[in-house]
Design an enzyme around this catalytic site. Structure first.
Site, PDB file in Angstrom:
ATOM      1  N   GLU A 667       0.820  -1.211   0.000  1.00  0.00           N
ATOM      2  CA  GLU A 667       0.000   0.000   0.000  1.00  0.00           C
ATOM      3  C   GLU A 667       0.851   1.258   0.000  1.00  0.00           C
ATOM      4  OE1 GLU A 667      -3.489   1.923  -0.353  1.00  0.00           O
ATOM      5  OE2 GLU A 667      -3.439  -0.242  -0.051  1.00  0.00           O
ATOM      6  N   GLU A 668       1.968   1.233   0.722  1.00  0.00           N
ATOM      7  CA  GLU A 668       2.785   2.442   0.814  1.00  0.00           C
ATOM      8  C   GLU A 668       3.516   2.768  -0.486  1.00  0.00           C
ATOM      9  OE1 GLU A 668       4.646  -0.983   3.190  1.00  0.00           O
ATOM     10  OE2 GLU A 668       2.700  -0.032   2.917  1.00  0.00           O
ATOM     11  N   GLY A 700      -5.057  -6.919  -4.355  1.00  0.00           N
ATOM     12  CA  GLY A 700      -5.860  -5.745  -4.649  1.00  0.00           C
ATOM     13  C   GLY A 700      -5.061  -4.538  -5.066  1.00  0.00           C
ATOM     14  N   ASP A 704      -5.296  -2.490  -8.669  1.00  0.00           N
ATOM     15  CA  ASP A 704      -5.594  -1.064  -8.812  1.00  0.00           C
ATOM     16  C   ASP A 704      -4.560  -0.362  -9.697  1.00  0.00           C
ATOM     17  OD1 ASP A 704      -7.825  -1.303  -7.264  1.00  0.00           O
ATOM     18  OD2 ASP A 704      -6.943  -0.465  -5.450  1.00  0.00           O
ATOM     19  N   THR A 724      -5.469 -12.963  -6.613  1.00  0.00           N
ATOM     20  CA  THR A 724      -4.899 -14.096  -5.874  1.00  0.00           C
ATOM     21  C   THR A 724      -5.074 -13.966  -4.372  1.00  0.00           C
ATOM     22  OG1 THR A 724      -2.740 -13.009  -5.796  1.00  0.00           O
ATOM     23  CG2 THR A 724      -3.171 -14.459  -7.670  1.00  0.00           C
ATOM     24  N   LYS A 737     -13.244   0.418 -10.518  1.00  0.00           N
ATOM     25  CA  LYS A 737     -12.369   1.440  -9.962  1.00  0.00           C
ATOM     26  C   LYS A 737     -10.912   1.068 -10.169  1.00  0.00           C
ATOM     27  CE  LYS A 737     -15.227   3.331  -6.218  1.00  0.00           C
ATOM     28  NZ  LYS A 737     -15.290   3.539  -4.755  1.00  0.00           N
ATOM     29  N   HIS A 859     -16.730   2.377   4.781  1.00  0.00           N
ATOM     30  CA  HIS A 859     -15.787   3.230   4.063  1.00  0.00           C
ATOM     31  C   HIS A 859     -16.022   4.712   4.348  1.00  0.00           C
ATOM     32  CE1 HIS A 859     -15.468  -0.581   1.978  1.00  0.00           C
ATOM     33  NE2 HIS A 859     -14.379  -0.158   1.373  1.00  0.00           N
ATOM     34  N   HIS A 875      -6.490  -2.794   4.491  1.00  0.00           N
ATOM     35  CA  HIS A 875      -7.739  -2.110   4.119  1.00  0.00           C
ATOM     36  C   HIS A 875      -8.951  -2.737   4.798  1.00  0.00           C
ATOM     37  CE1 HIS A 875     -10.783  -0.166   1.682  1.00  0.00           C
ATOM     38  NE2 HIS A 875     -11.266  -1.346   1.357  1.00  0.00           N
TER      39      HIS A 875
END
Length: 1482
Positions: A667-668, A700, A704, A724, A737, A859, A875
């Site tokens: 994520e970072e 995920g 994205d 996966t 998205k 969210h 998340h």
């Protein structure tokens, strides 16, 4: 209010008496005004109807006034009636009731307002006709009626069970307007200002040169309309048109705090600025509206009026971009006054394009007025030639300029509107853009765009002449016009076929294997060449050299022989070239000077569950690459490590040359730098954008990033997702998205782009760590709570097993093969339901135009919590914390019962889904997030909350006061909730290498992994905007304090590994740490006294048995494991402790194979006894044969059965029956129960010791409860629950004043508790495991110097004020409180028998004395006589404490009763007593 229409459903056969249209008789009754006429003459003709295209072939409606009905006739089963009945619910009118005459039942949904007014009348009506009617009142706010469901016309999802496929069918509107608006910034004109009327704010990107000339006018305009405008200078030459400029612009939006619904971004400048700001607006929060105001000629006629956006990448022009329509385009040609002549000519090239392709009258205007238009800047420049030009002529030039621009825009929009996203490859607007862009960027500095286009057009004119589409005279006329207008047409590039042919082949590769070169066909028409060969280019380039170097006048004189002209273009040709969208069109409104473009973009895609996806026998994936036999795949390195050989073998089996790009995306690292690195891989690969979908295989975050990259590359290439991870399967992969983070803003830049396909193979979950399974389960929990009650029950029943077995794909010793098969089916059903419910909600609202979105559940505050944590929370965990809070929020408003909320939280806790975070008890942080949401959602927050379980509603009325109150209450709910885990290090992208180059699939991935801090353990470079930046340093800096102990040394090695940037250092430190850890236990065992042979046999028995098989055969009742056995070291420690305390009687709870049992028995004297409690009959038989081999085995007594039950049967009639040593190694969840039972029944001697095993539980009790040591070990949900239980127990006993406590790091943790004789703590708060800071301790009365004579007194009489209360249970509760207080008194002067009239055998008296504090006994919902110090059971006058602060009182702790706070405030009760009462009674 709108009229309510009640429809009455019937069949066509019931209307046999109805006359056809034109034949019905009104019976002399005149139709009211506005009624439908019965006269056939008033109906439109059939020809008109067909022209309108609004009728089905057989659909019609008939009106008959006699019965007040409209009869609609359509296809089979589509007939219905609409009737006007003024006596509808009169009891004498049975018309409506007749529809229910057969079943006598009716289900009616009634508006709550209607029900309040007419409910009695409705009920009476149905009762009269004996119809059992069930009325369901529906209370929908008026605004929610219109906003809750704003579906696209065709937005839907279709499920095909036979294929396991969901087909999402939807479209995205792409409508916009282009308006010519003279005097745009005149304060009297509010056309632009109206877009900012609501918020009175505007963010405008302005070209600095424009600001220099017109800034004061623009600023004055916004000030006149009271709009606070912020102007961002944006100098955008072609060489700066890149991702860096985009990022700088994005930061300006973030700093401004844009309201994405009501504050369109404003772009004022040239074409490059338009492209960059438009792309930025299309990406920011996946699209904010934007308005274009072009100030250059090229911007007016080209860049501003289409939907293309983009930035350059490397040497590739507009390589990254989107198709995004503006909110509006306003054109004021007055800006041309200060535009240099060079830029006017630059724009004229695009006008020349449309003149040659579409409009010969436009070409004639250029011939007549072109030079004067340049000189006078389209009639706006009064200097130079304009100063000497008569006013009438200048006015004529201005009008001609307006007509030129109008015609150019109109012809351009006619071509664009039917093909906005360029799905049709026959595009006449590509004229001049075949070789032109290559020439433009190859030059240094780059050639102006229009000039490069003109050179291309001049070449194509000769190509057209040579092919018979233009006469020589027409070609010369074109070149002559270009020369007069100063539009360059010569470039050496067009003399070199070796340069031109590769460009043509590149176009052919990206356009379905065929080049389509538009060329003029006569002036004002066009056709396409698809047959240009290299030989033809050689010939044409040789001949064209003369055209470029000779003046046009001479070319006209030296005309070559006339070639055969091609016939005119036919309608069939045009039909082939024109594959229009169904509704793509442009509408011109002359009175407003506005073009309205009406179009849409298809957003269809499929999601398929495909077990065995990479089985070579399955060609579902391979068929997408059948044409080119090439594939570019971005793969998570950890996935490649496990499945790389399968994936590689699949593509090899289908003869597909696949290139695998490692893309580890934590994520970072989800940012523009990662996007740029991925884009470079596409450029290097040379992707065929039509036939080579980009493949994304991973979690995920990878989905994205790769999806956004695919949506931007050449404004969208197809892509396929193969998730996966569980989160990727149920959430990230199945929507449209895409996005990357920007700063601390999650997914701030992204698009709505559907994938080509999504393939789901749940077999990938086999190797997913438990932490990531839980991460995905949070999204499944979301859909269960708001959409699917059955899904929630599946999670309750099978959730823990699904985690342990990875949805049935991981072989587990605790599960039989048949159970795993069943779990796979359950897992498939869970995933199918989660996906189906998600797609149901997404399909009609893919681009989130409707703001009522139940999928936003979790969210609202979750994303803020996620990114504000360091490192970021997973998340799903952040979403779950949000959902848990919203469940309580729902409870406070009555839309969820307390039982339902508790059920939800219990399920979350069992599954290891975290609920606790300090953010959710801090309204000062939560309220701004809510207000931010409100600001971006049309001034109203829409918080989805559960309506029970399986349904949802929206809260739009949450206030700061409510948040403050709810947060305060919710804090109590969170007291016992487990903590959230932190994210473990993950891998990052390595630029410039592929997985295939990095080593075999089975090789160690360490060279491809990176921690968030290091950015790449094995790489000598980091990804930085596509470039390699060399890292410096070789390891962690030496700490100030050198490690001393063994654990400090190991921890130091671990810190060095985390900070390392060199793989050799990592290997060295990891090897040293491994040697220390792995060698410790063998060395300790070898250095200790050896255990006996019998003890060794008992220990080894745990490893000799096949426990899984025994459980599968039903031999054992529980799933036992070899890991449950006490290890050799712990056995020796237990033996030694028993000897040290001089133990004679030992109690063991949990025996297993008896190693600990025999170890302790060997330490006892001959008359010693070990009583062991065990509930497995098989273990009793297994251990007895070993015990019989030992002379110490006779000291062991096995009590078979439930441990808790057997423990309650043990009695301590005296000190001789109490135990010196107790060892507990059983169900961790019951440690507290065992402990309390032992102490309550007096089974432990004063000075005795309790030893508890597993008190460290793999370290989960002091690290994060859900940290699963990802990739190295699996954490079961039961482990998490056990960790929470043992941590609570550790806290409790460590602060218990009756015990001395120490926790030893032996095996899995061994806690030793020594019972202090006659223990007393004057501060009772110290014995509580829940701090109550609001209380203050009052002083304890000092003990008298002399100790009174001991007396025996009866227990105080219990006064039961509620006859319905269970007296026995109440007495037991009070008795426990006696024990808690009285057993702690150090100075005893009175004996107190709990049952003075009928004491239990062996029951010891309780004592209290002068040293006791004032004492109160509190009952639950029952008045209780108080005990005050030594005055227990004695009248008030006899009490030696009559002058102390409290003698007696009664306290009711029921909710809302008694007033504990009032008594405390008045000083009547001592705080420690209140604390104890509050805590012990719950």
């Amino acid at each position: 209010m709108a009229c309510e229409v009640l429809s009455m459903i019937g069949s066509f056969d019931e209307l046999s008496d109805v006359q056809p249209v034109g034949g019905c008789h009104c019976g002399g009754v005149h139709l009211p005004i506005g009624a439908v006429s019965c006269h056939h003459d008033h109906h439109p003709s059939e020809e008109q109807r067909k022209e309108w295209g609004r009728l089905n072939d057989e659909g019609r409606v008939d009106w008959c006034s006699r019965e007040g009905k409209w009869n609609v006739h359509a296809a089979a089963s589509m007939n219905y009636q609409v009737a006007m009945s003024p006596t509808l619910f009169d009891v004498d009118d049975g018309t409506f009731a007749s529809h229910y005459s057969k079943t006598k039942r009716c289900l009616a949904f009634v508006d709550s307002f209607v029900w309040s007014e007419y409910g009695d009348r409705l009920r009476t009506y149905f009762n009269t006709y004996e119809i059992n009617a069930h009325f369901v009142p529906i209370n929908i706010p008026e605004e929610q009626k219109t906003l809750a469901r704003l579906k696209n016309d065709d937005g839907r999802v279709e499920w095909e069970a036979c294929y396991g496929t969901w087909s999402v069918v939807a479209s995205q509107r792409m409508d916009y307007e282009v308006t010519m608006r003279p005097g745009l910034f005149d304060p009297a004109d509010d056309a632009l200002a109206q877009f900012y009327a609501k918020t009175k704010r505007c963010l405008a990107y302005v070209d600095p040169l424009v600001w220099q000339e017109y800034g004061h006018h623009i600023k004055a305009y916004f000030e006149a309309h009271n709009i606070a405008a912020r102007f961002v200078p944006c100098a955008a030459p072609e060489e700066n048109k890149n991702l860096e400029l985009l990022a700088a612009g994005a930061q300006a939006i973030v700093d401004f705090g844009l309201d994405r619904r009501h504050e369109p971004v404003l772009a004022i400048g040239g074409g490059v600025l338009m492209d960059v700001v438009s792309l930025l607006s299309s990406l920011y929060k996946r699209r904010v509206p934007f308005i274009r105001i072009p100030t250059t000629f090229l911007g007016i006629v080209d860049a501003s009026i289409g939907v293309k956006t983009g930035v350059n990448f490397g040497k590739n022009k507009n390589m990254l971009g989107t198709y995004t329509p503006p909110k509006a385009v306003y054109i004021d040609t007055a800006f041309l006054r200060t535009v240099p002549a060079l830029h006017i000519r630059n724009g004229l090239c695009e006008i020349m394009k449309m003149a040659l392709m579409r409009d010969n009258e436009l070409f004639a205007l250029l011939e007549d007025f072109g030079e004067r238009l340049i000189e006078t800047r389209f009639g706006h420049y009064t200097g130079g030639v304009g100063a000497t030009m008569p006013a009438a002529e200048l006015s004529q030039v201005w009008e001609a300029g307006q007509e030129v621009i109008r015609r150019a825009i109109h012809t351009m929009l006619e071509e664009l509107s039917c093909n906005l996203t360029e799905q049709n490859l026959y595009r006449c607007v590509d004229f001049g853009h075949i070789w032109g862009p290559a020439v433009e960027l190859a030059a240094s500095p780059p050639i102006p765009h229009g000039f490069a286009v003109n050179q291309d057009m001049a070449y194509c004119v000769y190509l057209s002449y040579r092919g018979g589409s233009l006469t020589w005279e027409e070609a010369c006329r074109v070149w002559h016009c270009m020369d007069r207008l100063g539009l360059p047409r010569s470039h050496t590039y067009y003399l070199d076929p070796s340069l031109m042919h590769p460009t043509l082949m590149k176009m052919q590769k990206t356009q379905a294997g065929m080049h389509r070169v538009p060329i003029p066909h006569r002036i004002g028409g066009y056709r396409f060449r698809t047959d240009i060969t290299f030989d033809e280019l050689v010939d044409v380039c040789g001949e064209y050299a003369r055209v470029m170097t000779v003046r046009v006048e001479k070319l006209i004189c030296d005309a070559p022989a006339t070639l055969r002209l091609l016939p005119p273009v036919t309608d069939s040709d045009r039909k082939e070239w024109r594959l229009k969208n169904d509704d793509g069109r442009v509408e011109w409104e002359a009175c407003y000077g506005t073009w309205s473009v009406v179009a849409s973009q298809r957003m269809d895609y499929e999601v398929t569950m495909r077990p065995g996806l990479f089985d070579p026998a399955d060609d579902a994936l391979a068929q997408f690459y059948a044409k080119t036999k090439r594939c570019l795949a971005y793969v998570d390195p950890l996935v490649w490590q496990e499945y790389g050989h399968h994936i590689k073998a699949y593509f090899e089996a289908h003869n597909i040359a696949a290139r695998f790009v490692p893309c580890a995306a934590p994520e970072e690292n989800k940012n523009l730098e990662l996007l740029a690195a991925g884009a470079q891989a596409i450029v290097d690969f040379g992707l065929d954008r039509r036939h080579e979908p980009v493949l994304a295989i991973g979690g995920g975050v990878l989905m994205d990033v790769v999806s956004l990259l695919s949506s931007l590359y050449k404004r969208r290439v197809p892509f396929i997702r193969i998730p996966t991870t569980l989160l990727g399967i149920v959430d990230a992969s199945i929507g449209v998205k895409t996005g990357v983070n920007f700063g601390k803003n999650k997914n701030m830049l992204g698009t709505y782009t559907p994938p080509k396909a999504v393939y789901i193979d749940t077999a990938f979950l086999r190797t997913v760590p438990a932490l990531h399974i839980r991460n995905g389960l949070c999204e499944i929990m979301k859909m269960a709570l708001v959409k699917d009650y059955k899904l929630f029950t599946l999670l309750e029943e099978f959730g823990e097993s699904l985690i342990e077995t990875r949805f049935g794909h991981l072989s587990h010793g605790d599960y039989r093969s048949s159970e795993l098969k069943d779990l796979r089916e359950v897992g498939q059903e869970v995933i199918r339901r989660a996906i189906h419910t998600m797609l149901e909600e997404l399909s009609y609202n893919l681009t989130e135009q409707n703001l009522y979105r139940c999928v936003d559940f979790g969210h609202i505050w979750g994303p803020t919590v996620e990114l504000s944590s360091s490192p970021p929370l997973p998340h799903g965990f952040a979403v779950n914390m949000d959902m848990a809070y919203c469940a309580y929020l729902s409870y406070t408003k009555g839309t969820m019962s307390w039982e339902e909320a508790q059920r939800v939280w219990d399920c979350m806790d069992r599954l290891g889904l975290p609920r606790k975070h300090p953010y959710f008890i801090d309204p000062a942080r939560m309220h701004p997030t809510l207000m931010k949401m409100q600001k971006t959602q049309a001034g109203m927050h829409r918080v989805p909350v559960p309506l029970g379980i399986g349904q949802y509603t929206f809260r739009t009325d949450i206030t700061a006061d409510e948040l403050r109150e709810v947060c305060q209450q919710y804090g109590q709910v969170l007291i016992m909730a487990p903590d959230a885990p932190t994210r473990s290090p993950t891998a990052s992208l390595r630029s410039g290498s592929t997985l295939a180059e990095s080593g075999s699939a089975g090789s160690s991935p360490s060279s491809r992994l990176a921690t968030p801090a290091a950015g790449g353990l094995g790489a000598t470079h980091l990804v930085k905007m596509g470039a390699r930046v060399h890292a410096t340093g070789t390891g962690a800096e030496e700490s100030a304090q050198q490690p001393d102990t063994l654990m400090e040394v190991i921890a130091d090695y671990m810190r060095k590994i985390v900070k390392a940037t060199n793989i050799d250092d990592v290997k060295t430190w990891a090897k040293q740490a491994l040697e220390l850890v792995a060698g410790m236990e063998p060395h300790i065992e070898a250095s200790s006294t050896q255990v006996s042979d019998v003890a060794r046999k008992c220990h080894d028995a745990a490893f000799a048995e096949n426990w899984a098989e025994l459980y599968a055969k039903g031999v054992t009742k529980k799933r036992l494991k070899k890991e449950m056995v006490t290890n050799i070291l712990e056995g020796k420690v237990l033996n030694l402790f028993c000897r040290m305390v001089g133990a004679r009687r030992v109690l063991e709870i949990g025996m297993f194979t008896g190693f600990a049992t025999i170890s302790m028995a060997e330490a006892l004297p001959n008359d010693g006894t070990v009583i062991t409690l065990e509930d497995e009959p098989y273990l009793m038989g297994l251990t007895k044969k070993h015990f019989q081999e030992s002379p110490h085995g006779q000291r062991i007594r096995i009590e078979l059965g439930d441990a808790e039950t057997n423990l309650k049967r043990l009695k301590a009639n005296g000190p001789e029956d109490q135990f010196d040593f107790v060892f507990i190694d059983a169900d961790i969840q019951k440690y507290g129960v065992y402990f309390d039972t032992i102490m309550k029944r007096g089974l432990l001697k004063p000075g005795g010791v309790i030893a508890l095993d597993n008190s460290l539980l793999k370290g989960h009790v002091y690290t994060n409860l859900k940290q699963a040591k990802e990739g190295l070990a699996r954490t079961k949900a039961s482990d998490l629950a056990d960790a929470a239980a043992i941590r609570r127990f550790n806290v409790r006993v460590s602060s218990d004043p009756r015990f001395e406590c120490v926790l030893l790091p032996i095996r899995n943790g061994l806690t030793l508790l020594r019972h202090k004789p006659q223990a007393f703590s004057p501060n009772l708060r110290a014995s509580l495991d829940v701090p109550l800071a609001m209380f203050t301790t009052m002083p304890v009365p000092a003990a008298p110097q002399t100790q009174p004579q001991i007396q025996q007194v009866p227990t105080a009489t219990l006064a039961n004020n509620n006859s319905s209360t269970d007296a026995g249970a109440t007495h037991d509760a009070i008795k426990r409180l006696y024990y808690q207080l009285l057993l702690q008194h150090a100075q005893c002067s009175y004996k107190l028998y709990p049952h003075p009239e009928n004491p239990a055998p062996g029951e010891s008296p309780l004592v209290c004395g002068p040293g006791a504090m004032p004492l109160l006994v509190a009952g639950m919902g029952m008045g209780v006589t108080a005990l005050a110090g030594a005055g227990a059971g004695v009248s008030r006058t006899d009490s030696p404490f009559t002058k102390k602060s409290v003698d007696y009182a009664s306290l009711d702790l029921m909710a809302g009763g008694g007033g504990c706070g009032e008594k405390l405030a008045s000083g009547l009760l001592t705080p420690p007593v209140v604390e104890l009462a509050r805590h012990r009674t719950g």
